[in-house]
Scaffold this motif. Structure first.
Motif, PDB file in Angstrom:
ATOM      1  N   ALA A   1     -19.985  30.245  21.261  1.00 36.74           N
ATOM      2  CA  ALA A   1     -18.811  30.460  20.409  1.00 36.74           C
ATOM      3  C   ALA A   1     -18.426  31.938  20.373  1.00 36.74           C
ATOM      4  O   ALA A   1     -17.247  32.278  20.259  1.00 36.74           O
ATOM      5  CB  ALA A   1     -19.111  29.967  18.998  1.00 36.74           C
ATOM      6  N   VAL A   2     -19.416  32.842  20.495  1.00 38.28           N
ATOM      7  CA  VAL A   2     -19.133  34.287  20.543  1.00 38.28           C
ATOM      8  C   VAL A   2     -18.499  34.656  21.879  1.00 38.28           C
ATOM      9  O   VAL A   2     -17.437  35.278  21.945  1.00 38.28           O
ATOM     10  CB  VAL A   2     -20.432  35.104  20.337  1.00 38.28           C
ATOM     11  N   LEU A   3     -19.158  34.252  22.970  1.00 32.84           N
ATOM     12  CA  LEU A   3     -18.699  34.662  24.305  1.00 32.84           C
ATOM     13  C   LEU A   3     -17.319  34.104  24.624  1.00 32.84           C
ATOM     14  O   LEU A   3     -16.525  34.745  25.325  1.00 32.84           O
ATOM     15  CB  LEU A   3     -19.712  34.200  25.359  1.00 32.84           C
ATOM     16  N   ALA A   4     -17.026  32.913  24.102  1.00 31.89           N
ATOM     17  CA  ALA A   4     -15.731  32.278  24.404  1.00 31.89           C
ATOM     18  C   ALA A   4     -14.720  32.494  23.283  1.00 31.89           C
ATOM     19  O   ALA A   4     -13.792  31.710  23.132  1.00 31.89           O
ATOM     20  CB  ALA A   4     -15.942  30.787  24.643  1.00 31.89           C
ATOM     21  N   SER A   5     -14.905  33.562  22.496  1.00 29.79           N
ATOM     22  CA  SER A   5     -14.025  33.740  21.335  1.00 29.79           C
ATOM     23  C   SER A   5     -12.849  34.680  21.602  1.00 29.79           C
ATOM     24  O   SER A   5     -11.902  34.713  20.838  1.00 29.79           O
ATOM     25  CB  SER A   5     -14.836  34.281  20.145  1.00 29.79           C
ATOM     26  N   THR A   6     -12.893  35.450  22.701  1.00 30.20           N
ATOM     27  CA  THR A   6     -11.796  36.408  22.953  1.00 30.20           C
ATOM     28  C   THR A   6     -11.593  36.643  24.445  1.00 30.20           C
ATOM     29  O   THR A   6     -12.570  36.782  25.192  1.00 30.20           O
ATOM     30  CB  THR A   6     -12.078  37.760  22.259  1.00 30.20           C
ATOM     31  N   PRO A   7     -10.340  36.722  24.890  1.00 25.83           N
ATOM     32  CA  PRO A   7     -10.076  37.061  26.299  1.00 25.83           C
ATOM     33  C   PRO A   7     -10.519  38.480  26.645  1.00 25.83           C
ATOM     34  O   PRO A   7     -10.662  38.814  27.822  1.00 25.83           O
ATOM     35  CB  PRO A   7      -8.550  36.923  26.411  1.00 25.83           C
ATOM     36  N   GLN A   8     -10.758  39.331  25.628  1.00 26.83           N
ATOM     37  CA  GLN A   8     -11.173  40.726  25.913  1.00 26.83           C
ATOM     38  C   GLN A   8     -12.524  40.783  26.619  1.00 26.83           C
ATOM     39  O   GLN A   8     -12.847  41.771  27.268  1.00 26.83           O
ATOM     40  CB  GLN A   8     -11.248  41.523  24.605  1.00 26.83           C
ATOM     41  N   PHE A   9     -13.334  39.728  26.460  1.00 29.16           N
ATOM     42  CA  PHE A   9     -14.648  39.718  27.118  1.00 29.16           C
ATOM     43  C   PHE A   9     -14.566  39.263  28.581  1.00 29.16           C
ATOM     44  O   PHE A   9     -15.566  39.326  29.300  1.00 29.16           O
ATOM     45  CB  PHE A   9     -15.598  38.756  26.385  1.00 29.16           C
ATOM     46  N   ALA A  10     -13.405  38.765  29.023  1.00 33.56           N
ATOM     47  CA  ALA A  10     -13.311  38.082  30.317  1.00 33.56           C
ATOM     48  C   ALA A  10     -13.824  38.935  31.470  1.00 33.56           C
ATOM     49  O   ALA A  10     -14.599  38.466  32.301  1.00 33.56           O
ATOM     50  CB  ALA A  10     -11.862  37.646  30.576  1.00 33.56           C
ATOM     51  N   GLU A  11     -13.403  40.213  31.532  1.00 38.61           N
ATOM     52  CA  GLU A  11     -13.766  41.045  32.700  1.00 38.61           C
ATOM     53  C   GLU A  11     -15.276  41.274  32.793  1.00 38.61           C
ATOM     54  O   GLU A  11     -15.805  41.553  33.863  1.00 38.61           O
ATOM     55  CB  GLU A  11     -13.033  42.396  32.639  1.00 38.61           C
TER      56      GLU A  11
END
Length: 938
Positions: free
Chosen positions: A160-170
């Motif tokens: 839920a943390v890792l998939a919570s924001t597109p900012q983590f995508a890169e």
């Protein structure tokens, strides 16, 4: 509060031994409602500056997370005023955390930071690093863990943390690609599930750079994996990627990423579809279908390339096995079209290929291979369910194919599948099926009946065709308009068979009744169909039965198949199914006709009611025996009525049934009358009238049970009345049960009384179950067990050797129908008795006990292990029983023994393997099969 806050903040600079107590105080203050603005920020700054959190004990670290959590819940705006400093401070607090209890709270805080739009500033990568270092979760909870934290809890919380924001995508996507290549299956699965979750919030921008690598990893896993789980997750991730790209809006100056992504999938998979014998054909088809199922745009892109290819391959390959593989792939794409319903004329590849698709499917239906036919029938069903796809001419061809397969295809699988397909498509095209299929089936049925008098060799074929026609008429009756056409045909056939004199007429009648029953079940969900069916069928069946019974009474030498037990037993579920779903108003209307028919011979509501003599089933006289048998039909009707329907002349009816049960010499009539009486008693409102009728029944029962020619009829009545009262917790049930327990010691009735315990505990198919509105209380079996098993055990110990088996049989029937969790709790006290039951010579006792012990070996291994020596000895001796059923059950129990702890089993291993060599050579195949399985496990 202000002074306390300042005091505690200063104490944070004291010796480290003081810090835990200071944090406890600050946590209490963090929940304080009168905290002045600015103090929350002040406390957190002090903690961030003065406390090295990761050097504290687990409980103290948890206190820090609780303080942060409390302030985030109540002082959100103040904390947001800190900007990125708050994020940085929390990163320092969490960095290096190892305890799963604390991690669950920390992950929740990170989720809130992102979801509530706290400023991450330049610390996005640091926040990602401090959480992603735990990915993939590798945690095994210690045995007897009091905290109950499972690995799955941590996995879902981190995801839920890792998939919570597109900012983590890169940062996240390279990590997921790396972990997909891991040798650990758990890491692969976690990565794929996380990728699927991320696709829900990502757009083209986040995915663009990583699409080639992601596709490469997914393709490799699907092509090479031996794990079904990994394959399933890969396909789900590909679907999610395709759906994500389908959602993204692209401007005129940017590349359409969906188009290029699907093109690369097609490039890598399309050529494998041309090799129907190669191992990569199915993985390729699954990948293409997963991508195509994401959106209508993706579906059109892939099918425009794949469908023409599959149709071309089908024509190229003449072998049935290859054609079946190709058609199954084609079917997969056709089923996807169902997701979007109506076929769009402008964009659909499918519509432009309609003629070729229909040609391929129709050719499969005429292929000699049954397996290819079955896939063709499934494809036909899908095509028919696509609104607007088939032309009127093609629809007629579909119906013709279904008729041919249903009636004339030798293989029963194809025939049944065609009937199922007709039932599915009939509600979509009711006019086509009622106008084309029903008349053809009627015609075939009539020709089958009229030609049944031909030479003997064609007789069997005609009988087979009649059965198929009857089954097909029932299968297609899935729409009100069609039911109105098929029901008269089925009834007309039944009347024709009744008037005929052929040897097989009883079998024909049972087939017709089975078809009518199927139609009744299909009508139950629609009130209009249900009432039409009831009005058309119930009076007609009653009229036919009364006609046969009255003629039999007048001229006894006539052979009347309709009065045979198997035919009447086949009519019972029809009347029952036609009655259970009636509204109370309509049911009351119907009961006002049926009860006077049986009590007063009132036949005016029956069609064709010019009978040669009166109908009086409750009158005395040997010539009325045939009429009395029709009480089975009264039982079917009256016991299926809703509980709130008032039954006219109910007290008189109960007295007549009671008299008939106790005096009738025919076991079939006596049993149905007893069941009818019991069904009425079960639903009868409590009160004086019920008490009087029950007292009357007991007064009739007691002398009949004691002596005389009707002891067995009296026992039948006792069993059914006891069941009716046990189900509704009536006080008299315990007295009647005691009477039944007393009969276990009777030399003549004992075995039948013991079998009666199975009747009390089991679900009855025709009366006294919830489907026919009976009064069935929750947990009646547990209550019966608690009240009566101690009496059974006591009776067993006090009984003579000649009747001990009756008590064991009764006990095993009760235990066999008891919910397993209840049985496990009572096992220690009953196990010795069950083991004794295995030594009983009665086959029914042995079978019942073995079926009771088998699940207990799986569910209560600790208790069963204490008796391993006895269990092994008994099971092995029963593997050479004269009864095949007992040998099979004993072998299954020997197999179930292998679920006990290995240390318990090892001393017996050689002995069991040696003993199980004998049943490997048993004369019965089913016994040999069980012996192979059991011996292999040992």
């Amino acid at each position: 509060v202000l002074h306390l806050v300042l005091f505690y903040e200063n104490r944070l600079q004291d010796h480290r031994l003081v810090i835990p107590s200071v944090l406890q105080g600050l946590r209490a203050l963090s929940m304080c409602k009168v905290l002045s603005p600015g103090l929350a920020v002040s406390v957190l700054k002090a903690i961030f500056q003065e406390v090295h959190v990761q050097s504290l004990l687990q409980l103290d670290r948890h206190t820090v997370y609780s303080i942060i959590n409390n302030f985030m819940g109540t002082r959100e705006e103040e904390l947001k005023g800190l900007g990125a400093d708050f994020t940085f401070g929390f990163i320092q607090v969490m960095d290096g955390e190892k305890d799963p209890r604390n991690l669950l709270v920390a992950f929740q805080i990170v989720r809130d930071l992102i979801a509530k739009n706290y400023t991450l500033g330049p610390f996005v990568e640091e926040l990602f690093e401090v959480t992603s270092c735990y990915f993939p979760i590798d945690f095994t909870p210690p045995p007897n863990d009091p905290h109950g934290i499972q690995r799955e809890d941590l996995i879902l919380s981190l995801r839920a943390v890792l998939a919570s924001t597109p900012q983590f995508a890169e940062f996240l996507l390279p990590l997921l690609i790396e972990k997909m290549d891991s040798d650990l299956q758990s890491a692969k699965l976690d990565s794929l599930q996380t990728l699927t979750a991320c696709c829900a919030i990502y757009g083209q921008k986040e995915l663009q750079e990583f699409l080639p690598s992601l596709w490469s990893s997914l393709r490799r896993e699907v092509f090479q994996t031996a794990s079904e789980k990994v394959e399933t997750e890969c396909l789900a991730a590909l679907h999610a990627l395709s759906a994500c790209l389908s959602r993204s809006v692209f401007s005129s100056d940017t590349e359409d990423l969906l188009d290029s992504f699907l093109s690369s999938i097609l490039q890598d998979c399309r050529h494998h579809l041309c090799e129907p014998d190669m191992k990569l054909v199915w993985p390729s088809a699954k990948l293409l279908q997963a991508a195509a199922s994401a959106s209508l745009r993706a579906y059109h892109h892939i099918t425009s390339s794949v469908l023409p290819l599959l149709l071309e391959q089908y024509t190229k390959h003449p072998q049935s096995s290859q054609r079946r593989t190709i058609l199954e792939m084609l079917l997969g794409f056709l089923e996807l079209q169902q997701k979007w319903g109506h076929v769009e004329e402008d964009a659909s590849t499918l519509l432009s290929l309609r003629a070729q698709v229909c040609s391929v499917v129709f050719s499969a239906l005429t292929d000699p291979s049954v397996q290819l036919q079955l896939v063709g029938i499934r494809a036909l069903t899908v095509l028919g369910s696509l609104q607007g796809f088939l032309s009127p001419a093609e629809l007629e061809l579909v119906v013709d194919h279904l008729i041919r397969l249903a009636l004339h295809e030798k293989d029963s699988q194809s025939s049944e599948a065609a009937m199922e397909a007709a039932g599915t498509l009939a509600p979509v095209y009711p006019n086509v099926f009622s106008g084309r299929m029903v008349p053809r089936l009627e015609e075939e049925l009539q020709s089958g009946v009229s030609s049944s008098e031909l030479e003997e060799e064609s007789s069997h074929e005609c009988c087979y065709l009649r059965q198929r026609c009857l089954q097909a008429l029932a299968a297609v009756s899935t729409h009100t308009n069609i039911v109105r056409e098929t029901v008269p045909v089925l009834l007309q056939h039944l009347q024709k068979v009744q008037k005929g004199r052929e040897a097989g007429s009883a079998r024909d009648m049972v087939s017709a009744c089975q078809s009518l029953h199927r139609v009744a079940l299909q009508c139950q969900q629609d009130a209009e169909s249900c009432w039409f069916y009831h009005q058309a069928v119930v009076p007609c069946l009653l009229a036919m039965a009364v006609q046969a019974a009255v003629q039999e009474s007048a001229r006894p030498l006539l052979d009347k198949a309709l009065l045979e037990e198997e035919v009447l037993a086949a009519m019972v579920p029809i009347i029952s199914a036609a009655t259970t779903h009636l509204s109370p108003e309509l049911a009351a209307q119907s009961v006002s006709h049926v009860v006077p028919l049986f009590l007063d011979g009132e036949v005016s509501f029956l069609p064709q009611n010019n009978f040669p003599c009166s109908f009086q089933p409750f009158q005395d006289g040997e010539c009325l025996e045939a009429q009395r048998r029709l009480v089975a039909l009264l039982m079917a009707f009256i016991c299926s009525l809703p509980r709130n329907v008032v039954i006219p002349q109910q007290e008189r009816l109960l007295r007549e049934l009671l008299a008939l049960t106790c005096s009738c010499n025919c076991p079939f009539t006596a049993t149905t009358a007893a069941k009818c009486f019991a069904g009425l008693v079960n639903k009868h409102p409590a009160g004086q009238q019920l008490d009087e009728i029950l007292q009357l029944a007991v007064n009739r029962l007691e002398p009949s049970l004691a002596e005389g020619p009707c002891r067995m009829q009296a026992l039948t009545l006792l069993l059914w009345v006891t069941k009716a009262l046990v189900l509704r917790y009536h006080p008299l049930s315990s007295r009647l049960t005691d009477k039944l327990l007393g009969l276990l010691g009777d030399a003549e009735l004992g075995p039948a009384a013991a079998d009666g315990f199975a009747l009390l505990m089991a679900e009855s198919p025709d009366v006294l179950h919830k489907g026919c509105h009976a009064d069935v209380r929750i947990m009646f079996r547990q209550r019966f067990f608690t009240d009566n098993v101690p009496k059974l055990v006591q009776g067993f110990h006090g009984a003579g050797p000649d009747v001990k088996a009756n008590y064991l049989k009764g006990l095993s029937h009760v235990l066999n129908h008891l919910p397993k969790p209840v049985l496990v709790t009572e096992l220690p006290t009953l196990l010795s008795l069950l083991l004794e039951a295995l030594s009983c010579s009665d086959r029914v006792v042995q079978l019942s006990t073995l079926s009771c012990l088998q699940p207990l070996l799986l569910e209560a291994p600790q208790i069963m292990s204490l008796h391993i020596e006895t269990l092994v000895t008994k099971f092995l001796s029963l593997t050479s029983s004269p009864s095949m059923a007992v040998r099979i059950a004993a072998l299954r129990c020997a197999h179930a023994l292998t679920s006990l702890p290995t240390t318990v089993l090892l001393p017996y291993k050689a002995r069991v393997i040696r003993a199980l060599a004998k049943p490997l050579d048993d004369k019965k195949r089913l016994v040999r099969k069980e012996a192979v399985t059991a011996r292999g496990e040992w």
